[in-house]
Structure formats: C-alpha cells, structure tokens
Design a protein around this motif. Structure first.
Motif, mmCIF file in Angstrom:
data_model
loop_
_atom_site.group_PDB
_atom_site.id
_atom_site.type_symbol
_atom_site.label_atom_id
_atom_site.label_comp_id
_atom_site.label_asym_id
_atom_site.label_seq_id
_atom_site.Cartn_x
_atom_site.Cartn_y
_atom_site.Cartn_z
ATOM 1 N N LEU A 144 43.280 31.548 39.351
ATOM 2 C CA LEU A 144 44.199 31.578 40.492
ATOM 3 C C LEU A 144 45.407 32.454 40.169
ATOM 4 C CD1 LEU A 144 45.363 30.732 43.208
ATOM 5 C CD2 LEU A 144 46.177 28.610 42.127
ATOM 6 N N GLU A 145 45.976 32.268 39.003
ATOM 7 C CA GLU A 145 47.151 33.071 38.655
ATOM 8 C C GLU A 145 46.795 34.547 38.577
ATOM 9 O OE1 GLU A 145 50.099 33.706 34.901
ATOM 10 O OE2 GLU A 145 49.977 31.655 35.682
ATOM 11 N N TYR A 146 45.597 34.837 38.087
ATOM 12 C CA TYR A 146 45.175 36.233 38.034
ATOM 13 C C TYR A 146 45.203 36.853 39.426
ATOM 14 C CZ TYR A 146 42.538 40.487 37.364
ATOM 15 O OH TYR A 146 42.170 41.809 37.359
ATOM 16 N N CYS A 147 44.624 36.151 40.406
ATOM 17 C CA CYS A 147 44.610 36.666 41.782
ATOM 18 C C CYS A 147 46.020 36.821 42.316
ATOM 19 C CB CYS A 147 43.789 35.741 42.677
ATOM 20 S SG CYS A 147 42.018 35.736 42.309
ATOM 21 N N LEU A 150 47.554 39.896 40.724
ATOM 22 C CA LEU A 150 46.911 41.107 41.219
ATOM 23 C C LEU A 150 47.437 41.455 42.608
ATOM 24 C CD1 LEU A 150 44.692 43.026 40.157
ATOM 25 C CD2 LEU A 150 43.063 41.740 41.535
ATOM 26 N N GLU A 151 47.515 40.465 43.493
ATOM 27 C CA GLU A 151 48.000 40.724 44.848
ATOM 28 C C GLU A 151 49.476 41.088 44.855
ATOM 29 O OE1 GLU A 151 46.885 38.037 47.945
ATOM 30 O OE2 GLU A 151 44.834 37.802 47.187
ATOM 31 N N ALA A 152 50.244 40.536 43.935
ATOM 32 C CA ALA A 152 51.672 40.861 43.871
ATOM 33 C C ALA A 152 51.889 42.333 43.516
ATOM 34 C CB ALA A 152 52.367 39.964 42.851
ATOM 35 N N GLN A 153 50.945 42.918 42.770
ATOM 36 C CA GLN A 153 51.064 44.326 42.391
ATOM 37 C C GLN A 153 50.651 45.261 43.523
ATOM 38 O OE1 GLN A 153 49.854 43.297 37.747
ATOM 39 N NE2 GLN A 153 48.609 44.731 38.922
ATOM 40 N N ALA A 154 49.910 44.733 44.507
ATOM 41 C CA ALA A 154 49.531 45.479 45.719
ATOM 42 C C ALA A 154 48.741 46.749 45.424
ATOM 43 C CB ALA A 154 50.770 45.809 46.552
ATOM 44 N N ARG A 155 47.936 46.730 44.333
ATOM 45 C CA ARG A 155 47.079 47.878 44.053
ATOM 46 C C ARG A 155 45.642 47.606 44.486
ATOM 47 N NH1 ARG A 155 48.577 50.781 38.354
ATOM 48 N NH2 ARG A 155 46.352 51.246 38.473
ATOM 49 N N TYR A 156 45.127 46.469 44.083
ATOM 50 C CA TYR A 156 43.772 46.084 44.449
ATOM 51 C C TYR A 156 43.754 44.601 44.776
ATOM 52 C CZ TYR A 156 42.109 50.393 42.128
ATOM 53 O OH TYR A 156 41.885 51.693 41.753
ATOM 54 N N VAL A 157 42.815 44.207 45.638
ATOM 55 C CA VAL A 157 42.452 42.799 45.783
ATOM 56 C C VAL A 157 41.238 42.603 44.887
ATOM 57 C CG1 VAL A 157 41.604 41.037 47.393
ATOM 58 C CG2 VAL A 157 43.337 42.680 48.129
ATOM 59 N N LEU A 158 41.134 41.420 44.264
ATOM 60 C CA LEU A 158 39.991 41.169 43.390
ATOM 61 C C LEU A 158 38.687 41.375 44.160
ATOM 62 C CD1 LEU A 158 38.709 40.193 40.757
ATOM 63 C CD2 LEU A 158 38.966 37.849 41.593
ATOM 64 N N THR A 159 37.868 42.288 43.683
ATOM 65 C CA THR A 159 36.576 42.591 44.294
ATOM 66 C C THR A 159 35.472 42.168 43.350
ATOM 67 O OG1 THR A 159 37.502 44.478 45.496
ATOM 68 C CG2 THR A 159 35.110 44.433 45.218
ATOM 69 N N ILE A 160 34.462 41.502 43.882
ATOM 70 C CA ILE A 160 33.308 41.113 43.090
ATOM 71 C C ILE A 160 32.349 42.296 43.026
ATOM 72 C CG2 ILE A 160 31.384 39.513 42.859
ATOM 73 C CD1 ILE A 160 34.198 38.264 42.496
ATOM 74 N N TRP A 161 32.011 42.697 41.800
ATOM 75 C CA TRP A 161 31.116 43.828 41.596
ATOM 76 C C TRP A 161 29.752 43.341 41.119
ATOM 77 C CZ3 TRP A 161 32.827 48.244 43.460
ATOM 78 C CH2 TRP A 161 34.208 48.457 43.542
ATOM 79 N N PRO A 162 28.717 44.111 41.375
ATOM 80 C CA PRO A 162 27.420 43.768 40.774
ATOM 81 C C PRO A 162 27.556 43.747 39.255
ATOM 82 C CG PRO A 162 27.202 45.582 42.354
ATOM 83 C CD PRO A 162 28.666 45.376 42.140
ATOM 84 N N TYR A 163 26.710 42.970 38.601
ATOM 85 C CA TYR A 163 26.693 43.003 37.143
ATOM 86 C C TYR A 163 26.447 44.443 36.700
ATOM 87 C CZ TYR A 163 26.059 37.957 37.701
ATOM 88 O OH TYR A 163 26.217 36.638 38.054
ATOM 89 N N HIS A 164 27.282 44.923 35.793
ATOM 90 C CA HIS A 164 27.170 46.325 35.402
ATOM 91 C C HIS A 164 27.742 46.553 34.005
ATOM 92 C CE1 HIS A 164 31.285 46.011 36.937
ATOM 93 N NE2 HIS A 164 31.577 47.097 36.238
ATOM 94 N N GLU A 213 44.377 45.664 34.677
ATOM 95 C CA GLU A 213 45.139 45.421 35.900
ATOM 96 C C GLU A 213 46.230 44.376 35.693
ATOM 97 O OE1 GLU A 213 44.764 47.181 38.897
ATOM 98 O OE2 GLU A 213 43.710 48.373 37.407
ATOM 99 N N VAL A 214 45.932 43.357 34.901
ATOM 100 C CA VAL A 214 46.892 42.308 34.583
ATOM 101 C C VAL A 214 46.899 42.143 33.069
ATOM 102 C CG1 VAL A 214 47.377 39.831 34.779
ATOM 103 C CG2 VAL A 214 46.640 41.114 36.793
ATOM 104 N N THR A 215 48.077 41.996 32.489
ATOM 105 C CA THR A 215 48.169 41.927 31.026
ATOM 106 C C THR A 215 48.420 40.517 30.506
ATOM 107 O OG1 THR A 215 50.546 42.431 31.107
ATOM 108 C CG2 THR A 215 49.013 44.296 30.855
ATOM 109 N N GLU A 216 48.856 39.585 31.378
ATOM 110 C CA GLU A 216 49.157 38.227 30.918
ATOM 111 C C GLU A 216 48.784 37.228 32.001
ATOM 112 O OE1 GLU A 216 53.165 35.728 30.035
ATOM 113 O OE2 GLU A 216 52.940 37.586 28.874
ATOM 114 N N VAL A 217 48.115 36.152 31.606
ATOM 115 C CA VAL A 217 47.734 35.082 32.526
ATOM 116 C C VAL A 217 48.020 33.741 31.862
ATOM 117 C CG1 VAL A 217 45.854 34.019 33.827
ATOM 118 C CG2 VAL A 217 45.923 36.497 33.586
ATOM 119 N N LYS A 218 48.827 32.926 32.498
ATOM 120 C CA LYS A 218 49.170 31.603 31.974
ATOM 121 C C LYS A 218 49.698 31.679 30.537
ATOM 122 C CE LYS A 218 48.325 28.381 35.066
ATOM 123 N NZ LYS A 218 49.446 27.516 35.527
#
Length: 323
Positions: A144-147, A150-164, A213-218
């Motif tokens: 949750l904090e990651y999202c 991420l949204e606070a930075q206004a660059r990307y919204v978390l997108t789910i990608w195919p396994y790659h 995209e994010v360097t620190e979480v919790k």
C-alpha cells in the motif's frame, strides 16, 4: 570511413533465438582486426560508449511476453550502426532487466476477493488497494505504501506487467545478435563489455537503469541511485543510448541522466546522444477511452522532445559519426 558488416552477421537473424556462435565470432574478429587495422579501445582519442538498455529477448524477440513492436527493426539498425563504427565505439554497456515471479508488478503479487490475479496492463491504484479490490499476497502494508509513494510522484501508476525477464529463463538473456556483437566488439577492440543488472528487489519497479521508482518503503531501503554507473557513463566524451522500450526503461533512464547531469555538471548534457530510430514505445492498450497515462507512444515522443530542449542530442543511426 565506415567499416563493413562482419561475415557472421545477418540482419534476418536479429529477431531470432539461437545459440551464440562464439568461436565463429572470435575467428571473424581476428580476421577483421588484421584486415581493417582496428586498434584497441584504450587508444581512442575520443571515448564513445554505446549504452543498450534492456535489449533482451523479453522485449526484442517476437513471441516474448513483452515484445515491443518495432524492436526487431531497431536491433537491425543498431547493429548496422555499431558494426560500421566499431573502430570508434570505445565501450559497450548493456543493462539487463532482472526479475523473479513474486515482484510487485507481476500478477502473482495481487489477487481480488475471489483469489484471481490481475490481468497484464491492469493499473493498481491506491484506492484499489484501500478498498480491497486488489489485495497484496505478501507485504500488504509495504505494498500500500509503495502505491502511495508512486502516485505522489505522479510519474507512473503501478501497472501489472506479464511475467518477463525472469532470471534463469530465456527471456532474460541478451538478444543473441546483440550478444554476438558484444563478443565481437570485446575481442576486436580488446576491451570488456560492461553488464548492469537492474530490477531485482521485489518491492519496487526499476524502469530506469539508474534508479528504482521508489527507494524506501516502510523504513526499508529498497534501492538507491546508481552513482557508480552514472559516473562511469559520464567519463565518456559521448554516450549513445538505444534499447527498449522508448516509453519506459529508456525514457526513465534518460530522465535520470538529465536530472543528475543538471545536479553535477550541466555542461555534460550534450554528451548524451539519443538514437531515436533504435528504440520503440510500448503500444497503447486497446482501451476506449484511453487514459492519458497509458498513451505510451505520445508520452514517449513528448518526453524525447523535452530532453532535446534540455540539451541532449537526438540523432539517427544513419547520421555520420564524426570523430
């Protein structure tokens, strides 16, 4: 004067999977050096790096889960450019997107109330997580904090990608044609290729080679700016950037380059050359209406123009490399 294409290389194989022909490439490198008088890279008066971002099977080979349309043609143009300027390109630098099954942008990280995983290209917003529409299968508070970050930075919204680009799988490998080019360049110019892995931490995305995209979480450090790589790249008189995808990993890396050049020595901005015909964007998904944040081709073109105005050079593989 441009050099000829080595005998082992065929344009038609640029999008194919095959075992690298190291012995054949090495034999051709010895012949090529003798015939064309190619000198060791350490003798270069003007030092040039070719920086290939994520030119891996996952993105550049038809049939791969995140194949970028146009990537095969990009590979062909890039390799023609590289081989014709082999005696001027001092070093090859390749990044490798490196993932595992359980990462925050892969389907297995999330599920809905019925236990179903999100489909690729699903956007997971803070509101989705708070409402329970999507629930993290591990590290729920951190997710949750990651999202939120991420949204606070206004660059990307978390997108789910195919396994790659899964570590240990075929899609993680450099495209065979690029790998052969790295072997050929290393032997012909007597210098090692530099490989840079990125994207391994499960709790952050790593579009940019230089920074997640994010360097620190919790309170947990999940990444940091890659000062070592940045300083290495800035030792070159010119840096030619290519790879996949123009709208994501290439663009994020260029933005980080710009930001940190502005912080350190703005006079170096013109060293960065964007090989604009050696990269392609992720296509916009077939959604109606299309959210502006998912119009990847438009966003990429606008951002490249912004980088040009900031002082980076936008060039094509067909332009002469005057040294």
């Amino acid at each position: 004067m441009s050099l000829p294409i080595p005998r082992f290389h065929e344009d038609a194989r640029s999008g194919q999977l095959y075992l690298e022909r190291t012995a054949e490439v090495a034999d051709e490198a010895r012949r090529y050096v003798a015939e064309h008088g190619v000198r060791p890279a350490r003798e270069d008066r003007v030092r040039i790096a070719a920086f290939g971002i994520d030119v891996q099977v996952a993105f550049c080979t038809p049939g791969a889960s995140l194949f970028v349309p146009g990537a095969v043609e990009d590979t062909q143009r890039t390799l023609r450019w590289l081989y014709s300027h082999l005696n001027r390109v001092t070093e090859l630098v390749f990044s490798l997107d490196t993932h595992r099954i359980f990462q925050i942008f892969h389907p297995a990280w999330w599920k809905d109330a019925e236990g179903r995983h999100p489909a690729p290209m699903t956007q997971v917003s803070v509101a989705d997580v708070r409402s329970g529409r999507w629930r993290a299968t591990r590290f729920p508070e951190e997710s949750l904090e990651y999202c939120e970050r991420l949204e606070a930075q206004a660059r990307y919204v978390l997108t789910i990608w195919p396994y790659h680009a899964l570590l240990g799988g075929l899609s993680h490998a450099l495209v065979p044609a690029f790998y052969e080019a790295s072997v050929f360049h290393a032997l012909a110019r007597d210098t090692a290729t530099h490989f840079e892995l990125k994207g391994e931490h499960p709790l952050t995305e790593n579009y940019s080679v230089l920074m997640p995209e994010v360097t620190e979480v919790k309170g947990q450090r999940v990444g940091e700016f890659n000062t070592r790589l940045f300083e290495r790249l800035m030792t070159f008189d010119r840096l030619y950037v290519f790879g996949q995808a123009k709208s994501h990993c290439v663009l994020s890396t260029l933005r980080d380059l710009r930001e940190h050049i502005e912080r350190t020595d703005r006079s170096k901005m013109g060293r960065v050359h964007i090989l604009v015909d050696a990269m392609s964007p992720v296509p916009a998904p077939p959604l109606e209406p299309l959210p502006p944040s998912l119009d990847f081709p438009r966003l990429a073109d606008e951002a490249i123009e912004e980088l040009r105005r900031a002082g980076m050079r936008v060039v094509r593989t067909t332009e002469p490399l005057d040294v």
